[in-house]
Design a protein around this motif. Sequence first.
Motif, mmCIF file in Angstrom:
data_model
loop_
_atom_site.group_PDB
_atom_site.id
_atom_site.type_symbol
_atom_site.label_atom_id
_atom_site.label_comp_id
_atom_site.label_asym_id
_atom_site.label_seq_id
_atom_site.Cartn_x
_atom_site.Cartn_y
_atom_site.Cartn_z
ATOM 1 N N PRO A 378 0.851 -1.197 0.000
ATOM 2 C CA PRO A 378 0.000 0.000 0.000
ATOM 3 C C PRO A 378 0.884 1.244 0.000
ATOM 4 O O PRO A 378 1.954 1.249 0.612
ATOM 5 C CB PRO A 378 -0.786 -0.111 1.317
ATOM 6 C CG PRO A 378 -0.658 -1.543 1.732
ATOM 7 C CD PRO A 378 0.667 -2.012 1.214
ATOM 8 N N ASN A 427 -2.641 -0.766 -9.456
ATOM 9 C CA ASN A 427 -3.928 -0.660 -8.772
ATOM 10 C C ASN A 427 -4.448 -2.082 -8.585
ATOM 11 O O ASN A 427 -5.261 -2.569 -9.358
ATOM 12 C CB ASN A 427 -4.901 0.191 -9.600
ATOM 13 C CG ASN A 427 -6.146 0.567 -8.826
ATOM 14 O OD1 ASN A 427 -6.410 0.030 -7.749
ATOM 15 N ND2 ASN A 427 -6.929 1.483 -9.377
ATOM 16 N N TRP A 428 -3.923 -2.743 -7.552
ATOM 17 C CA TRP A 428 -4.169 -4.161 -7.339
ATOM 18 C C TRP A 428 -5.065 -4.391 -6.123
ATOM 19 O O TRP A 428 -4.935 -3.715 -5.106
ATOM 20 C CB TRP A 428 -2.851 -4.905 -7.122
ATOM 21 C CG TRP A 428 -2.011 -5.062 -8.370
ATOM 22 C CD1 TRP A 428 -2.387 -4.814 -9.649
ATOM 23 C CD2 TRP A 428 -0.655 -5.526 -8.424
ATOM 24 N NE1 TRP A 428 -1.351 -5.088 -10.511
ATOM 25 C CE2 TRP A 428 -0.283 -5.529 -9.786
ATOM 26 C CE3 TRP A 428 0.267 -5.933 -7.461
ATOM 27 C CZ2 TRP A 428 0.990 -5.930 -10.209
ATOM 28 C CZ3 TRP A 428 1.535 -6.332 -7.882
ATOM 29 C CH2 TRP A 428 1.891 -6.336 -9.237
ATOM 30 N N LYS A 429 -5.893 -5.396 -6.256
ATOM 31 C CA LYS A 429 -6.742 -5.805 -5.124
ATOM 32 C C LYS A 429 -6.013 -6.799 -4.219
ATOM 33 O O LYS A 429 -6.457 -7.075 -3.105
ATOM 34 C CB LYS A 429 -8.031 -6.431 -5.650
ATOM 35 C CG LYS A 429 -7.799 -7.677 -6.504
ATOM 36 C CD LYS A 429 -9.078 -8.159 -7.155
ATOM 37 C CE LYS A 429 -8.810 -9.360 -8.075
ATOM 38 N NZ LYS A 429 -10.039 -9.797 -8.780
ATOM 39 N N SER A 452 -1.727 -5.248 -17.315
ATOM 40 C CA SER A 452 -2.497 -5.669 -16.147
ATOM 41 C C SER A 452 -2.204 -7.124 -15.840
ATOM 42 O O SER A 452 -1.711 -7.874 -16.691
ATOM 43 C CB SER A 452 -4.007 -5.476 -16.383
ATOM 44 O OG SER A 452 -4.475 -6.340 -17.412
ATOM 45 N N GLU A 455 -4.580 -9.448 -10.647
ATOM 46 C CA GLU A 455 -4.816 -8.633 -9.445
ATOM 47 C C GLU A 455 -5.283 -7.206 -9.773
ATOM 48 O O GLU A 455 -5.779 -6.498 -8.900
ATOM 49 C CB GLU A 455 -3.533 -8.548 -8.605
ATOM 50 C CG GLU A 455 -3.118 -9.855 -7.952
ATOM 51 C CD GLU A 455 -2.455 -10.829 -8.921
ATOM 52 O OE1 GLU A 455 -2.292 -12.014 -8.557
ATOM 53 O OE2 GLU A 455 -2.079 -10.406 -10.049
ATOM 54 N N GLY A 456 -5.092 -6.763 -11.012
ATOM 55 C CA GLY A 456 -5.515 -5.422 -11.381
ATOM 56 C C GLY A 456 -4.577 -4.766 -12.368
ATOM 57 O O GLY A 456 -3.678 -5.396 -12.932
ATOM 58 N N PRO A 490 -4.148 6.180 -7.385
ATOM 59 C CA PRO A 490 -4.382 4.840 -6.836
ATOM 60 C C PRO A 490 -4.134 4.738 -5.338
ATOM 61 O O PRO A 490 -3.975 3.643 -4.802
ATOM 62 C CB PRO A 490 -3.388 3.978 -7.607
ATOM 63 C CG PRO A 490 -2.219 4.895 -7.792
ATOM 64 C CD PRO A 490 -2.811 6.277 -8.002
ATOM 65 N N SER A 492 -5.941 4.840 -2.860
ATOM 66 C CA SER A 492 -6.899 4.043 -2.098
ATOM 67 C C SER A 492 -6.831 2.559 -2.435
ATOM 68 O O SER A 492 -7.536 1.749 -1.833
ATOM 69 C CB SER A 492 -8.319 4.552 -2.375
ATOM 70 O OG SER A 492 -8.623 4.454 -3.763
ATOM 71 N N ALA A 493 -5.981 2.191 -3.402
ATOM 72 C CA ALA A 493 -5.858 0.778 -3.761
ATOM 73 C C ALA A 493 -5.197 0.012 -2.616
ATOM 74 O O ALA A 493 -4.308 0.529 -1.946
ATOM 75 C CB ALA A 493 -5.035 0.621 -5.029
ATOM 76 N N SER A 496 -0.421 -0.560 -4.286
ATOM 77 C CA SER A 496 -0.242 0.412 -5.364
ATOM 78 C C SER A 496 1.213 0.708 -5.719
ATOM 79 O O SER A 496 1.464 1.475 -6.635
ATOM 80 C CB SER A 496 -0.942 1.724 -4.995
ATOM 81 O OG SER A 496 -0.463 2.230 -3.761
#
Length: 527
Positions: A378, A427-429, A452, A455-456, A490, A492-493, A496
Amino acid sequence: MKKLVSMTMAMAMMAALFVACGDDGTDDETPPPAVPTIALDGGDIDQPQEITNPMSVKISVTAPGAIAGFTVTIDSPALTAEMLAKVGLATELNLVNPGSMAEALGALGFPSGEAVSGKTALTFDISKLVPMIAQIYNETSDHKFILKVTDAKGKSTTKTLTCHLTGKVALAYNNDADLWANTATVTAANVPDGGSVQYRVKGAADWTDAVLVEGSKYRLAPVYETSKNAAGLDVHTIKAGTGVFAATTYEVRIAKDGQAVDSKEFATAAGDKIPNGDMSGWSKKQMTTDGKTFWPITYPNAEGNSVWDSGNNMFLEQYNDDGTPTIFTPLCRQDETEPGTARLQARMVLDFVFAPGNMFTGDFNYSGFSGTVNFGKPYAWTARPRALKVRYKAQIGKIDKVGSYDPDGASYQDKQDCARIFVAVVNWKAQHGVTSGMTAPTGMWDPATAKSLDEGAILGYGDLVITQTATGWIEATLPFNWYAKDAANPASAPFSLVISCATSMRGDYLTGCSTNTMQVDDFEWAY
């Protein structure tokens, strides 16, 4: 003769009759009274008057028939109905019957009531009122006072006093920099014809034109240039000299013919820091495979932090009870001769499995005889960087180890190895895992070849391939190539940021030079 005398007598009698009737052959009506006049003392009221401070605005009125009516209509973008209402006035003023406006009219220089009604001449002075317009308004404009005087005979005269304001050129930063979008706006009032609004990094050689958005607002924005990378993918880079970046002072000017008419400076916020970017923080990570036995392993973070990790594991480090090492061959450690730098070193684990020196933002897990690098951390992005800056040293040799699961390994044998540093904004989950070791490697990825993963999205990347030995410190800059230039911040990802350093590019396949080393230090964003 007798007939001539008779005609003379008749004419004389007619003349006498006319005289008796009061008609001497001339018009006995008096001339009509003159119409009222309205004049500007010392000037031509029919011509626009430039607003200056000070200035003289004295109006003279004559009305031989006596003033019965006097109105003033104000047509001004500054003296609006709303503005005048605040001081008890309106755009329609009746100087003969001012009502509740008498006091306010007097304060501005207008006579009213008995000072106007029935007068045959008067003068009033609004020299203080007119310059006030420039104090509340700054756009080039006309401000009209429509004066109408009517006398007791019903005769009237109307004159329009036009006061012209040439707006002062003015420039202001709107304090609205968006350091992820790399934009800001300025307000530029009264840009002269043929002029422009320009900006640059303070002290730079060239100016860049700002773009008019609406009214007097101008936008400072990046210009993206598009190209193909080596993988044939479209990437976007920001043209030098365009956009607004963190930690920078900018000059903005209104210019005409290459000369500044007005100018301002503004500085942007400091931007973001890379945690432990100076590699000064080191601690021990407690690693376990069974939840019972814990091994203190070298960890490239200050105590309590967990941004960086490496492939260090219990087969590379073991210690006696007193802390002295029985095995100390970490893939990543603090350099002994240059503390505050990270030293990455290729190793032969258990004397027969090649592993490259590595360090990355993420987390490392070890299970059985394979390790998993979980890329991604993060990161609270507040500003888009132009590039990643880093210092490095490197010793690069020829490939002498080829992984048994490397499908192209034979073609790399004895070829020059390459080390690599890359950075990616993602920008990955979830973190992306790459597993290698005594089993077939999985999860390999390259931000320069994919936009990509499962994961994003990969929003952008910077890449440095090191092909030769550097015994002295090299200051490297990795410019960002953006796949998604318009993507939102990103921050808030869940994950990131990825930064990866490895002594061998094909290290995931356990292919590389067993003697490669690399030192890295001073990771920071270039804005």
